[in-house]
Design an enzyme around this catalytic site. Structure first.
Site, short mmCIF file in Angstrom:
data_model
loop_
_atom_site.label_atom_id
_atom_site.label_comp_id
_atom_site.label_asym_id
_atom_site.label_seq_id
_atom_site.Cartn_x
_atom_site.Cartn_y
_atom_site.Cartn_z
N ARG A 111 0.84 -1.06 -0.27
CA ARG A 111 0.21 0.05 -0.57
C ARG A 111 1.06 0.89 -0.07
NH1 ARG A 111 -2.94 -3.87 -0.79
NH2 ARG A 111 -5.36 -4.30 0.11
N SER A 144 -10.55 -1.46 2.77
CA SER A 144 -10.11 -1.15 4.69
C SER A 144 -10.08 0.92 4.59
CB SER A 144 -9.02 -2.04 4.48
OG SER A 144 -8.86 -3.35 3.43
N GLU A 199 -5.11 3.47 6.20
CA GLU A 199 -4.89 3.02 4.87
C GLU A 199 -5.27 4.57 3.74
OE1 GLU A 199 -6.13 1.17 0.90
OE2 GLU A 199 -5.88 -0.47 2.46
N1 EPU Z 1 -10.54 -11.38 9.46
C1 EPU Z 1 -11.57 -11.05 11.54
N2 EPU Z 1 -12.45 -9.87 11.52
C2 EPU Z 1 -12.60 -9.35 10.19
C3 EPU Z 1 -12.27 -9.83 9.05
C4 EPU Z 1 -11.34 -10.78 9.06
O1 EPU Z 1 -10.34 -11.68 12.62
O2 EPU Z 1 -13.79 -8.84 10.77
C5 EPU Z 1 -9.68 -12.05 10.06
C6 EPU Z 1 -9.56 -13.02 8.40
O3 EPU Z 1 -10.28 -14.29 9.54
C7 EPU Z 1 -8.49 -13.35 8.00
C8 EPU Z 1 -8.14 -11.59 8.56
O4 EPU Z 1 -8.49 -11.74 8.95
O5 EPU Z 1 -7.87 -14.17 8.60
C9 EPU Z 1 -7.16 -10.92 6.67
O6 EPU Z 1 -8.91 -11.14 6.18
P1 EPU Z 1 -9.30 -10.91 5.02
O7 EPU Z 1 -9.07 -11.94 4.23
O8 EPU Z 1 -10.61 -10.30 4.75
O9 EPU Z 1 -7.91 -10.04 5.00
P2 EPU Z 1 -7.88 -8.61 4.89
O10 EPU Z 1 -6.41 -8.07 5.68
O11 EPU Z 1 -8.62 -8.01 6.49
C10 EPU Z 1 -6.60 -7.50 3.04
C11 EPU Z 1 -7.03 -5.86 2.20
C12 EPU Z 1 -8.35 -5.93 1.23
C13 EPU Z 1 -8.54 -6.87 0.28
C14 EPU Z 1 -8.35 -8.74 1.39
C15 EPU Z 1 -7.54 -9.25 0.28
C16 EPU Z 1 -5.45 -4.52 3.09
C17 EPU Z 1 -5.43 -3.34 4.14
N3 EPU Z 1 -6.94 -4.66 3.07
O12 EPU Z 1 -7.59 -6.82 3.72
O13 EPU Z 1 -8.37 -4.85 0.85
O14 EPU Z 1 -9.86 -7.12 -0.58
O15 EPU Z 1 -7.13 -8.51 2.55
O16 EPU Z 1 -7.00 -9.86 -0.35
O17 EPU Z 1 -4.69 -4.79 3.20
C18 EPU Z 1 -8.65 -2.21 0.84
O18 EPU Z 1 -7.38 -2.30 0.95
O19 EPU Z 1 -9.48 -1.26 0.40
C19 EPU Z 1 -9.12 -4.40 0.67
C20 EPU Z 1 -9.98 -4.10 0.90
#
Ligand code: EPU
Length: 333
Positions: A159, A233, A329
């Protein structure tokens, strides 16, 4: 005065003193020649999907509306696609998916524009734009010259790019060129994609299958900005030292982690926020999304001030509980 409400996906009402839609590079040249951009502060807006307006903007907002997608080069295995900065990112992805050009299908349905994509090296489901980014062209606002940036010069990170640091506010991104693959290696490594493809009985997925899977996953977790104001995010996933992670894991054995560069560890901010008790909490017109704790939402009529106050409360409580500092972010204006 122009209300920026239709131009930011949070659906925040904020007034800009001046607002111009940039439809051509020559129009931008004229604005520079007329010294319009040295007289008052200016802000370049793409799809408005990564900004939070906390107050009115006392300056000129330039909306990137440059359009066009073309192939600039081909060889046996690759195709170079140049897209104008004002193109909608997802339209470019679908254009490429339909042609069977691989490399950006995992980035389906990310809101925003092509020109804004390199600013924060957009990424999702195991892919970032730096993986297929060839070069971009940007107009230097001070000199009026069109400059090229290679992948290396953009200094991409998680990012991150040069456009959030040294080059911040100095360039208007006019086009981005991607090197896509005619014989793509599909990236299904992100758990949810594999699970869904199995559910759909797809053994040999195509680019279109991956795109469909990503769209389905995003739609199941992330709110549609057209229906519920949000900027994806709100925070970055923190990257911490391995020794810090080990201590955290001792007290929180269920914490997930992903390897980051230099032996560091990336941990999910959504998990930290959920554990701190914020997931699904609503405070009047704003709140924390019920399905993804990393997403702050505006139910309608919420203000940027309310959202940033909520963000600070979340930062404070996560710091108190886990000793980890979350950073936004989203660009706070
Ligand atoms: N999780 C929780 N609680 C929640 C949601 C998720 O505990 O409410 C845990 C899940 O169990 C999982 C982990 O967090 O193990 C990761 O969750 P997720 O796969 O939904 O991805 P994220 O890390 O929360 C990132 C990006 C997203 C992108 C997804 C998929 C960032 C800041 N965000 O989210 O990007 O779509 O991975 O690759 O890196 C964005 O930047 O706007 C965005 C949506």
């Amino acid at each position: 005065m122009t209300n920026l409400l239709p131009y930011n996906t949070f659906g925040i009402s904020a007034l800009a003193s001046q607002f111009v839609e940039v439809n051509s590079v020559s129009q931008l040249h004229n604005l520079i020649q007329e010294k319009k951009l040295s007289e008052i502060p200016f802000l370049i807006l793409g799809g408005g999907s990564n900004v939070l307006f906390t107050k009115d903007y006392a300056g000129l907002v330039l909306k990137n509306n440059l359009k066009g997608i073309k192939v600039t080069k081909k060889d046996e295995n690759h195709i170079w696609v140049k897209a104008a900065g004002g193109e909608i990112w997802h339209d470019l992805v679908i254009h490429c998916v339909n042609k069977n050009w691989g490399g950006i299908e995992n980035l389906s349905l990310i809101p925003g524009t092509v020109g804004a994509a390199p600013m924060q090296n957009i990424g999702a489901y195991g892919v970032e734009i730096k993986d297929t980014f060839e070069e971009l062209e940007a107009l230097n606002i001070q000199t009026g010259e069109l400059e090229k940036f290679t992948n290396e010069q953009c200094n991409f990170g998680y990012r991150e790019s040069i456009f959030k640091h040294e080059a911040k506010g100095k360039y208007f991104i006019t086009s981005v060129t991607f090197k896509l693959s005619k014989k793509p290696v599909l990236n299904t490594s992100y758990g949810d994609i594999e699970i869904l493809l199995k559910e759909w009985d797809i053994v040999k997925p195509t680019i279109a299958d991956i795109s469909k899977a990503v769209i389905a996953i995003r739609q199941s977790k992330l709110p549609d900005p057209a229906l519920l104001g949000n900027a994806g995010s709100f925070f970055k996933n923190p990257v911490i030292e391995f020794s810090v992670f080990e201590k955290l894991q001792k007290n929180n054995p269920t914490i997930k982690s992903f390897p980051a560069s230099d032996g560091k560890v990336k941990i999910p901010a959504a998990w930290l926020i959920e554990q701190a008790g914020w997931k699904g909490k609503r405070f009047g017109n704003i709140g924390v999304h019920e399905k993804q704790a990393l997403v702050l939402v505006n139910y309608g009529g919420g203000t940027g001030k309310e959202l940033i106050d909520l963000a600070y409360k979340i930062i404070d409580s996560v710091k108190a509980k886990f000793g980890v500092v979350l950073t936004p972010e989203v660009n706070i204006i």
